[in-house]
Design an enzyme around this catalytic site. Structure first.
Site, PDB file in Angstrom:
ATOM      1  N   GLN A 119       1.902  -2.053   5.736  1.00 32.95           N
ATOM      2  CA  GLN A 119       2.238  -0.681   6.144  1.00 32.95           C
ATOM      3  C   GLN A 119       2.519  -0.529   7.648  1.00 32.95           C
ATOM      4  O   GLN A 119       3.407   0.229   8.039  1.00 32.95           O
ATOM      5  CB  GLN A 119       1.092   0.228   5.719  1.00 32.95           C
ATOM      6  CG  GLN A 119       1.495   1.643   5.497  1.00 32.95           C
ATOM      7  CD  GLN A 119       0.410   2.376   4.745  1.00 32.95           C
ATOM      8  OE1 GLN A 119      -0.632   2.692   5.300  1.00 32.95           O
ATOM      9  NE2 GLN A 119       0.644   2.643   3.472  1.00 32.95           N
ATOM     10  N   GLU A 179      -4.834  -6.385   2.673  1.00 32.33           N
ATOM     11  CA  GLU A 179      -3.655  -7.078   3.213  1.00 32.33           C
ATOM     12  C   GLU A 179      -3.720  -8.576   2.936  1.00 32.33           C
ATOM     13  O   GLU A 179      -2.702  -9.191   2.582  1.00 32.33           O
ATOM     14  CB  GLU A 179      -3.520  -6.802   4.708  1.00 32.33           C
ATOM     15  CG  GLU A 179      -3.225  -5.340   5.046  1.00 32.33           C
ATOM     16  CD  GLU A 179      -4.453  -4.444   4.985  1.00 32.33           C
ATOM     17  OE1 GLU A 179      -5.589  -4.978   4.990  1.00 32.33           O
ATOM     18  OE2 GLU A 179      -4.292  -3.214   4.898  1.00 32.33           O
ATOM     19  N   GLU A 182       0.854  -1.194   0.000  1.00 34.28           N
ATOM     20  CA  GLU A 182       0.000   0.000   0.000  1.00 34.28           C
ATOM     21  C   GLU A 182       0.889   1.243   0.000  1.00 34.28           C
ATOM     22  O   GLU A 182       1.707   1.413   0.912  1.00 34.28           O
ATOM     23  CB  GLU A 182      -0.909  -0.037   1.236  1.00 34.28           C
ATOM     24  CG  GLU A 182      -1.899  -1.201   1.164  1.00 34.28           C
ATOM     25  CD  GLU A 182      -2.454  -1.633   2.523  1.00 34.28           C
ATOM     26  OE1 GLU A 182      -2.104  -1.011   3.533  1.00 34.28           O
ATOM     27  OE2 GLU A 182      -3.224  -2.604   2.550  1.00 34.28           O
ATOM     28  N   HIS A 241      -1.514   1.229  15.843  1.00 39.70           N
ATOM     29  CA  HIS A 241      -0.329   1.597  15.065  1.00 39.70           C
ATOM     30  C   HIS A 241       0.942   1.475  15.907  1.00 39.70           C
ATOM     31  O   HIS A 241       1.938   2.131  15.633  1.00 39.70           O
ATOM     32  CB  HIS A 241      -0.458   3.023  14.519  1.00 39.70           C
ATOM     33  CG  HIS A 241      -1.558   3.181  13.520  1.00 39.70           C
ATOM     34  ND1 HIS A 241      -2.886   3.234  13.889  1.00 39.70           N
ATOM     35  CD2 HIS A 241      -1.541   3.258  12.167  1.00 39.70           C
ATOM     36  CE1 HIS A 241      -3.637   3.359  12.794  1.00 39.70           C
ATOM     37  NE2 HIS A 241      -2.852   3.368  11.742  1.00 39.70           N
ATOM     38  N   ASP A 249       0.333  -3.829  12.674  1.00 37.96           N
ATOM     39  CA  ASP A 249      -1.050  -3.945  13.151  1.00 37.96           C
ATOM     40  C   ASP A 249      -1.999  -4.294  12.001  1.00 37.96           C
ATOM     41  O   ASP A 249      -3.119  -4.737  12.235  1.00 37.96           O
ATOM     42  CB  ASP A 249      -1.503  -2.620  13.766  1.00 37.96           C
ATOM     43  CG  ASP A 249      -0.450  -2.005  14.659  1.00 37.96           C
ATOM     44  OD1 ASP A 249      -0.716  -1.812  15.835  1.00 37.96           O
ATOM     45  OD2 ASP A 249       0.651  -1.716  14.147  1.00 37.96           O
ATOM     46  N   TYR A 250      -1.600  -4.037  10.759  1.00 35.38           N
ATOM     47  CA  TYR A 250      -2.466  -4.327   9.612  1.00 35.38           C
ATOM     48  C   TYR A 250      -2.253  -5.754   9.104  1.00 35.38           C
ATOM     49  O   TYR A 250      -2.798  -6.136   8.076  1.00 35.38           O
ATOM     50  CB  TYR A 250      -2.212  -3.382   8.437  1.00 35.38           C
ATOM     51  CG  TYR A 250      -2.308  -1.904   8.692  1.00 35.38           C
ATOM     52  CD1 TYR A 250      -2.757  -1.393   9.907  1.00 35.38           C
ATOM     53  CD2 TYR A 250      -1.947  -0.999   7.691  1.00 35.38           C
ATOM     54  CE1 TYR A 250      -2.815  -0.029  10.119  1.00 35.38           C
ATOM     55  CE2 TYR A 250      -2.014   0.362   7.901  1.00 35.38           C
ATOM     56  CZ  TYR A 250      -2.442   0.847   9.111  1.00 35.38           C
ATOM     57  OH  TYR A 250      -2.494   2.197   9.312  1.00 35.38           O
TER      58      TYR A 250
END
Lengths: 336, 486
Positions: A82, A60, A29, A129, A85-86
Site C-alpha cells: 500500500q 506484508e 491490502e 508514508h 514504507d510498508y
C-alpha cells in the site's frame, strides 16, 4: 489514444495484462473490493473476479511470501504494497527469498513478480508514508527497480515489468498520480494538459533499462527520476539553462550508455533525488560518472537530494529538493 | 455574515475533484454536519458536510464541474459563527462563540445519511461478545470451520445500555470524568474533521469517533507513569493518556511547539512525560516494541505496565505473533489492546480471520485473552484494571479484544461506503458516549444540562486551542536537521 492520469495508466496496464495473461493476478491490502487506497485496482475485481483480484490481510511479509510461491509455480503475481514504507516488514522476503531465488537455484526457479508500491513525498504523509526507499533495492542484486515519472511511461513500464521474468520493484511516485509536480506545493498541474498523458488504451511496452531524455541540452546534464524529473524540468526552464534532462525510468538495470553519452557531451552534471543523500542511488550514479567520464569532466558532479534526516511532516517542503536548490546546483556546476 | 465554503483536499494526491450534485438548494437552510454536495475524488464518491449552520446563499460551481482543493464552492450566510471555524474560512473578526443544539453531531441513527451507504453490503454484522471462560476458549481454538460459520451466522447481541448495577460500583465524579474524557475526544475529532473539510488542516487524518470508550477505559485503569503505544489512529489515545488538545493540535498544524515539534504530524503524536511514545503508523509495528518496554520494566524491577493499542488488522501481521510470543515466554507486564472496529481500512475482519473472537489468539501464546464490549467504557475499564493487576503481580501479559466501531472512514478521504446499513445502525445505537450519558441521566443524579455544559466547555477550549495552533510559529529550516543524532 486517450488522456490518462498516472493512476489511470497504472490501472490500464493491470487491466490489459489481466486480460491478456490468465496467469496474472493482482492482490494486496484493500486492493480487491475497495480497489486500492489510491484506486489503482478500482473495478478490476468486478471485471476479473475475486480469484484473480483479491484482498489480503495486513501482512506484508505474507503477501510477498505468497506471491513468491505463486510465481515459482507459474503464476505472474502483481502484489501491491500500500505504501513503500510498508515494504520493510517484507524486507526479508524481498531481499533474501525473492532476490536470490534464481541464483540459489542455479536458474532452476524464478518468481516473476512485480511489486507495485506508491512511494515518495509531497502529500504531507509524514515519516512513514513519504519515503523513497529505492536504494535498498538497487543495493540488492537480483531485483529490477523501476520508477516512472508520467502516465505513458507508467503503463508501458508496468507492462514490461509484469512480462519480465525477473522480479521487479515498481515504485509509483504518489505525488504524480493525479497531476505532475513543478516544485510548487500548492500546484498540481493536471496531466491532461501534458503530452505524456496521451496513453494508448491497448497493450504496449516501454522497455526496461532505458533512460529517457526529457529535454536535450548542451550546457550540463541533469539526472533525475520519479517526481524530481518535474521539479528539475521546472528549475531548468526557470533558470533558462540549456541543460539536458535525463529521466532514468529504470534504476536497475541502469542505462549507463545514455548517461555517459550525455555527460561526455556536456562535461557537467547534477543528480537529483528525493531520498536522503548518504548512500542514495545518486551516489552510485555519481560514482559511475567519475569512473566512465572522468576525462571529459569540466567540474565536479553535484547532488541535490533529500536531507539525511527522517522524512519530516511539517517541513516537507524544506526537505524535498526544490527549484531553487536545483538551480543553485546547476549554476555552481556551470561556474566551476 | 457570509462565509465562503472551499473545496476540501479530499484527493489523496492533491488532484482535481468533480462536484457531482448539490444536496442543498440555494436558499435552503444548512445545519453543521448536513451534506452540502457530493464529490467524486480519486478514490470514491463522497459526501461533503457543512462546517457551518445557516442558509446556502450561492452555489459557485455547477454539477459535474471540476475543481481543485481550495477552490471556492459555495457561500453560506451564517447567523452564528464558531470563531475558530470563521477564522479559517475568512479573514473576518471572530464573533462570540455561540453553539446551536441542532448542530450537535448526532449520536443516533437519525444522523446517518443513507446516501453514504453502499447498495451492496459486504457482510452481515458480527456481534461476537463477552468471552466466557478459559474452557470455552480452548474449545474455540479447536473449532472446525463449519462451527465457526454457524457461529458467525448467529451473532450474539451487544448490550444497548449500561445497567444501574454497573454504575453503582463507582463514584459519580469518576463516571463524569470518564464521560468528560470521551466527549473531549469526540469534540476534538469532530472539530478536526471540520477543519480538514475547510482546507485548514493539512495532510490526511485517521479519526476515532465511536471508539472513545476503548481509549478512555484503558487509560483510566493505568497510572500516569504507565506507558501506552498507539497507532496512526492515535488522537483519542493521546487525549485519554493526558496529552492536551493544545499540544496535539499544534502538532497537527506542524508547529514548532507541537508535541513532536511538528516533525510527526497526526500519525505520530506522543509525549514521554505523559506516558505515550510517539504513535507508530505502521500496522502492528508497536507490538514487539511494547514487549520490549515491558521487558525493560521487568528487568529494572519497576512495577509499570505498558498498554499497546492496535487494530483488528494488526493481528495478521507477523509483528503481532512475534511480539506476543516474546511477551508470553517472559511473562511481561504488557496489555495488548486490540481495538476491533471490524475493519482494516475497507476490509472486514471476517475476511481475514476464521476466529470469531480475536482474543482467541491468546490461546496460541498460552496467555489470558478476553473479548469485551469496547463501547461500554466501564467494561473496558474493569477488564483493563484486572489486566493491570495481573501484569503488576507478574502474571502478564494479557490480550484484550475490545469490540468497537469507527463512525468515520478509515482516513478523512475515505467515503466509508463498505460499512453495511444494518451494522452501522446497531453500532450507532451503542455509541459509547450515548451509552454512558444515558446511564448517567437515568441512574445517577445527573441531568442533560450538566452533560451539555461539559461538552460546551470542551468545545470552547478546542476553539481557543485551534486559534493558538494556527498562529503558532512553524519550525525553522535549521530545525529540519536537528534530532537526527545525539
Amino acid at each position: 489514444m486517450s488522456t490518462m492520469n498516472m493512476i489511470q495508466a497504472v490501472r490500464s496496464a493491470l487491466d490489459v495484462m489481466l486480460e491478456r495473461d490468465p496467469d496474472v493476478c493482482v492482490f494486496g491490502e484493500d486492493a480487491g473490493y475497495f480497489g486500492g487506497v489510491f484506486r489503482a485496482t478500482q473495478g478490476l475485481q468486478q471485471k476479473y473476479g475475486s480469484r484473480r483480484v483479491f484482498d489480503t490481510p495486513l501482512a506484508e511479509g505474507g503477501i510477498i511470501g505468497v506471491a513468491i510461491g505463486m510465481g515459482m509455480n507459474g503464476l505472474r503475481p502483481v502484489p501491491e504494497i500500500q505504501f513503500s514504507d510498508y515494504m520493510y516488514p517484507a524486507f526479508d522476503q524481498i531481499t533474501n527469498e525473492l532476490a536470490k531465488l534464481r541464483y540459489r537455484s542455479a536458474g532452476e526457479w524464478t518468481a516473476p513478480l512485480t511489486i507495485r508500491t506508491p512511494s515518495g513525498g509531497g502529500i504531507r504523509g509524514g515519516l512513514f508514508h513519504s519515503q523513497s526507499p529505492e536504494a535498498y533495492y538497487t543495493h540488492t542484486p537480483g531485483l529490477c527497480v523501476v520508477m516512472p515519472s508520467n502516465p505513458h511511461d507508467a503503463k508501458g513500464l508496468l507492462i514490461s515489468s509484469i512480462e519480465s521474468d525477473d522480479p521487479v520493484i515498481f515504485f509509483e511516485p504518489k505525488r504524480l498520480y493525479r497531476g505532475s509536480f513543478d516544485g510548487d506545493p500548492e500546484s498540481v498541474p493536471p496531466w491532461r494538459d501534458q503530452p505524456e498523458a496521451e496513453v494508448p488504451e491497448e497493450h504496449y511496452r516501454t522497455p526496461l533499462g532505458q533512460a529517457h531524455i526529457v529535454r536535450p541540452g548542451d550546457e550540463l546534464t541533469v539526472i533525475a527520476w520519479g517526481t524530481m524529473v518535474h521539479v528539475a524540468r521546472a528549475a531548468i526552464q526557470e533558470a533558462a539553462i540549456d541543460a539536458e534532462l535525463i529521466d532514468l525510468c529504470t534504476l536497475l538495470p541502469l542505462d549507463l550508455a545514455t548517461i555517459t553519452a550525455s555527460v561526455e557531451k556536456t562535461g557537467r552534471c547534477v543528480v537529483v533525488h528525493e531520498a536522503p543523500r548518504t548512500c542514495g542511488f545518486g551516489a552510485e550514479v555519481v560514482a559511475l560518472i567519475q569512473e566512465h567520464c572522468f576525462w571529459n569532466m569540466e567540474s565536479p558532479v553535484l547532488r541535490v537530494t533529500g536531507w539525511d534526516t527522517p522524512f519530516p511532516c511539517g517541513q516537507e517542503w524544506d526537505y524535498l529538493p526544490n527549484r531553487e536548490r536545483i538551480a543553485g546546483a546547476m549554476r555552481a556546476v556551470l561556474a566551476a | 455574515m457570509e462565509i465562503e465554503v472551499k473545496m476540501p483536499d479530499l484527493s489523496t494526491t492533491g488532484g482535481e475533484l468533480t462536484v457531482l450534485k448539490w444536496l442543498i438548494a440555494v436558499g435552503g437552510s444548512v445545519k453543521r454536519g448536513d451534506v452540502l454536495f457530493e464529490v467524486e475524488t480519486d478514490k470514491a464518491t463522497m459526501d461533503v458536510e457543512s462546517a457551518h449552520a445557516g442558509v446556502l446563499k450561492k452555489q459557485l460551481v455547477e454539477p459535474n464541474a471540476t475543481v481543485l482543493p481550495g477552490d471556492a464552492i459555495a457561500i453560506i450566510e451564517v447567523s452564528q459563527v464558531r470563531p475558530a471555524m470563521a477564522a479559517v474560512a475568512a479573514s473576518v473578526p471572530p464573533v462570540e462563540a455561540n453553539r446551536q443544539t441542532t448542530s450537535q453531531p448526532s449520536e443516533s441513527v437519525s444522523g446517518v445519511n443513507p446516501n453514504t451507504l453502499a447498495a451492496s453490503s459486504p457482510a452481515p454484522p458480527r456481534a461476537g461478545m463477552f468471552a466466557e471462560n478459559r474452557a470455552k476458549r480452548a474449545e474455540n481454538a479447536t473449532t472446525t470451520r463449519s462451527q465457526n460459520e454457524q457461529r458467525a451466522a448467529a451473532p450474539r447481541m451487544l448490550p444497548a445500555e449500561i445497567s444501574h448495577d454497573q454504575l453503582a460500583a463507582y463514584n459519580p465524579s469518576f463516571l463524569l470524568e470518564l464521560y468528560t474524557r470521551m466527549v473531549r475526544i469526540r469534540e476534538f475529532e469532530e472539530g478536526v474533521k471540520y477543519l480538514f473539510l475547510q482546507g485548514s488542516m493539512p495532510g490526511t487524518i485517521h479519526q476515532c469517533q465511536g471508539q472513545e470508550a476503548t481509549a478512555v477505559g484503558v487509560c483510566a485503569a493505568l497510572r500516569d507513569d504507565d506507558f501506552i503505544t498507539s497507532t496512526f489512529r492515535g488522537h483519542g489515545h493521546a487525549l485519554a493518556k493526558g496529552l492536551s488538545m493544545d499540544e496535539i493540535l499544534l502538532e497537527l498544524y506542524g508547529a514548532a511547539s507541537g508535541c513532536c515539534k511538528g516533525k510527526g504530524g497526526s500519525m505520530h503524536v506522543g509525549n514521554y512525560d505523559k506516558g505515550m511514545i510517539p504513535a507508530i503508523a505502521i500496522v502492528g509495528g508497536g507490538i514487539p516494541l511494547a514487549a520490549g518496554m515491558a521487558l525493560a520494566f521487568k528487568m529494572q524491577k519497576r512495577d509499570q505496565v505498558v498498554a499497546c493499542f492496535f487494530g483488528d488488522g494488526a493481528t495478521s501481521e507477523g509483528a503481532f505473533h512475534e511480539g506476543l510470543t516474546l511477551a508470553a515466554i517472559w511473562d511481561l507486564p504488557a496489555i495488548f489492546v486490540c481495538e476491533n472496529n471490524l475493519y482494516g481500512a475497507s476490509t472486514r475482519v471476517n475476511q481475514v480471520t476464521r476466529l470469531n473472537d480475536l482474543a482467541d489468539h491468546a490461546n496460541s501464546y498460552g496467555i489470558t485473552g478476553r473479548t469485551v464490549f469496547g463501547n461500554d467504557v466501564l467494561a473496558v475499564y474493569e477488564a483493563t484494571k484486572n489486566a493491570v493487576d495481573q501484569c503488576r503481580s507478574g502474571r502478564g501479559p494479557v490480550l484484550l479484544e475490545l469490540l468497537t466501531y469507527r463512525r468515520t472512514g478509515h482516513s478523512r478521504r475515505d467515503a466509508c461506503n463498505y460499512q453495511a446499513d444494518v451494522e452501522k445502525q446497531a453500532w450507532f445505537d451503542r455509541d459509547p458516549i450515548r451509552l454512558l450519558g444515558d446511564a448517567l441521566t437515568k441512574h445517577c443524579d445527573v441531568d442533560a444540562t450538566q452533560l451539555k455544559e461539559i461538552r460546551d466547555e470542551i468545545v470552547a477550549q478546542f476553539e481557543v486551542a485551534v486559534e493558538r495552533a494556527r498562529s503558532a510559529p512553524l519550525p525553522s529550516e535549521d530545525d529540519l536537521i536537528t534530532d537526527v543524532f545525539a
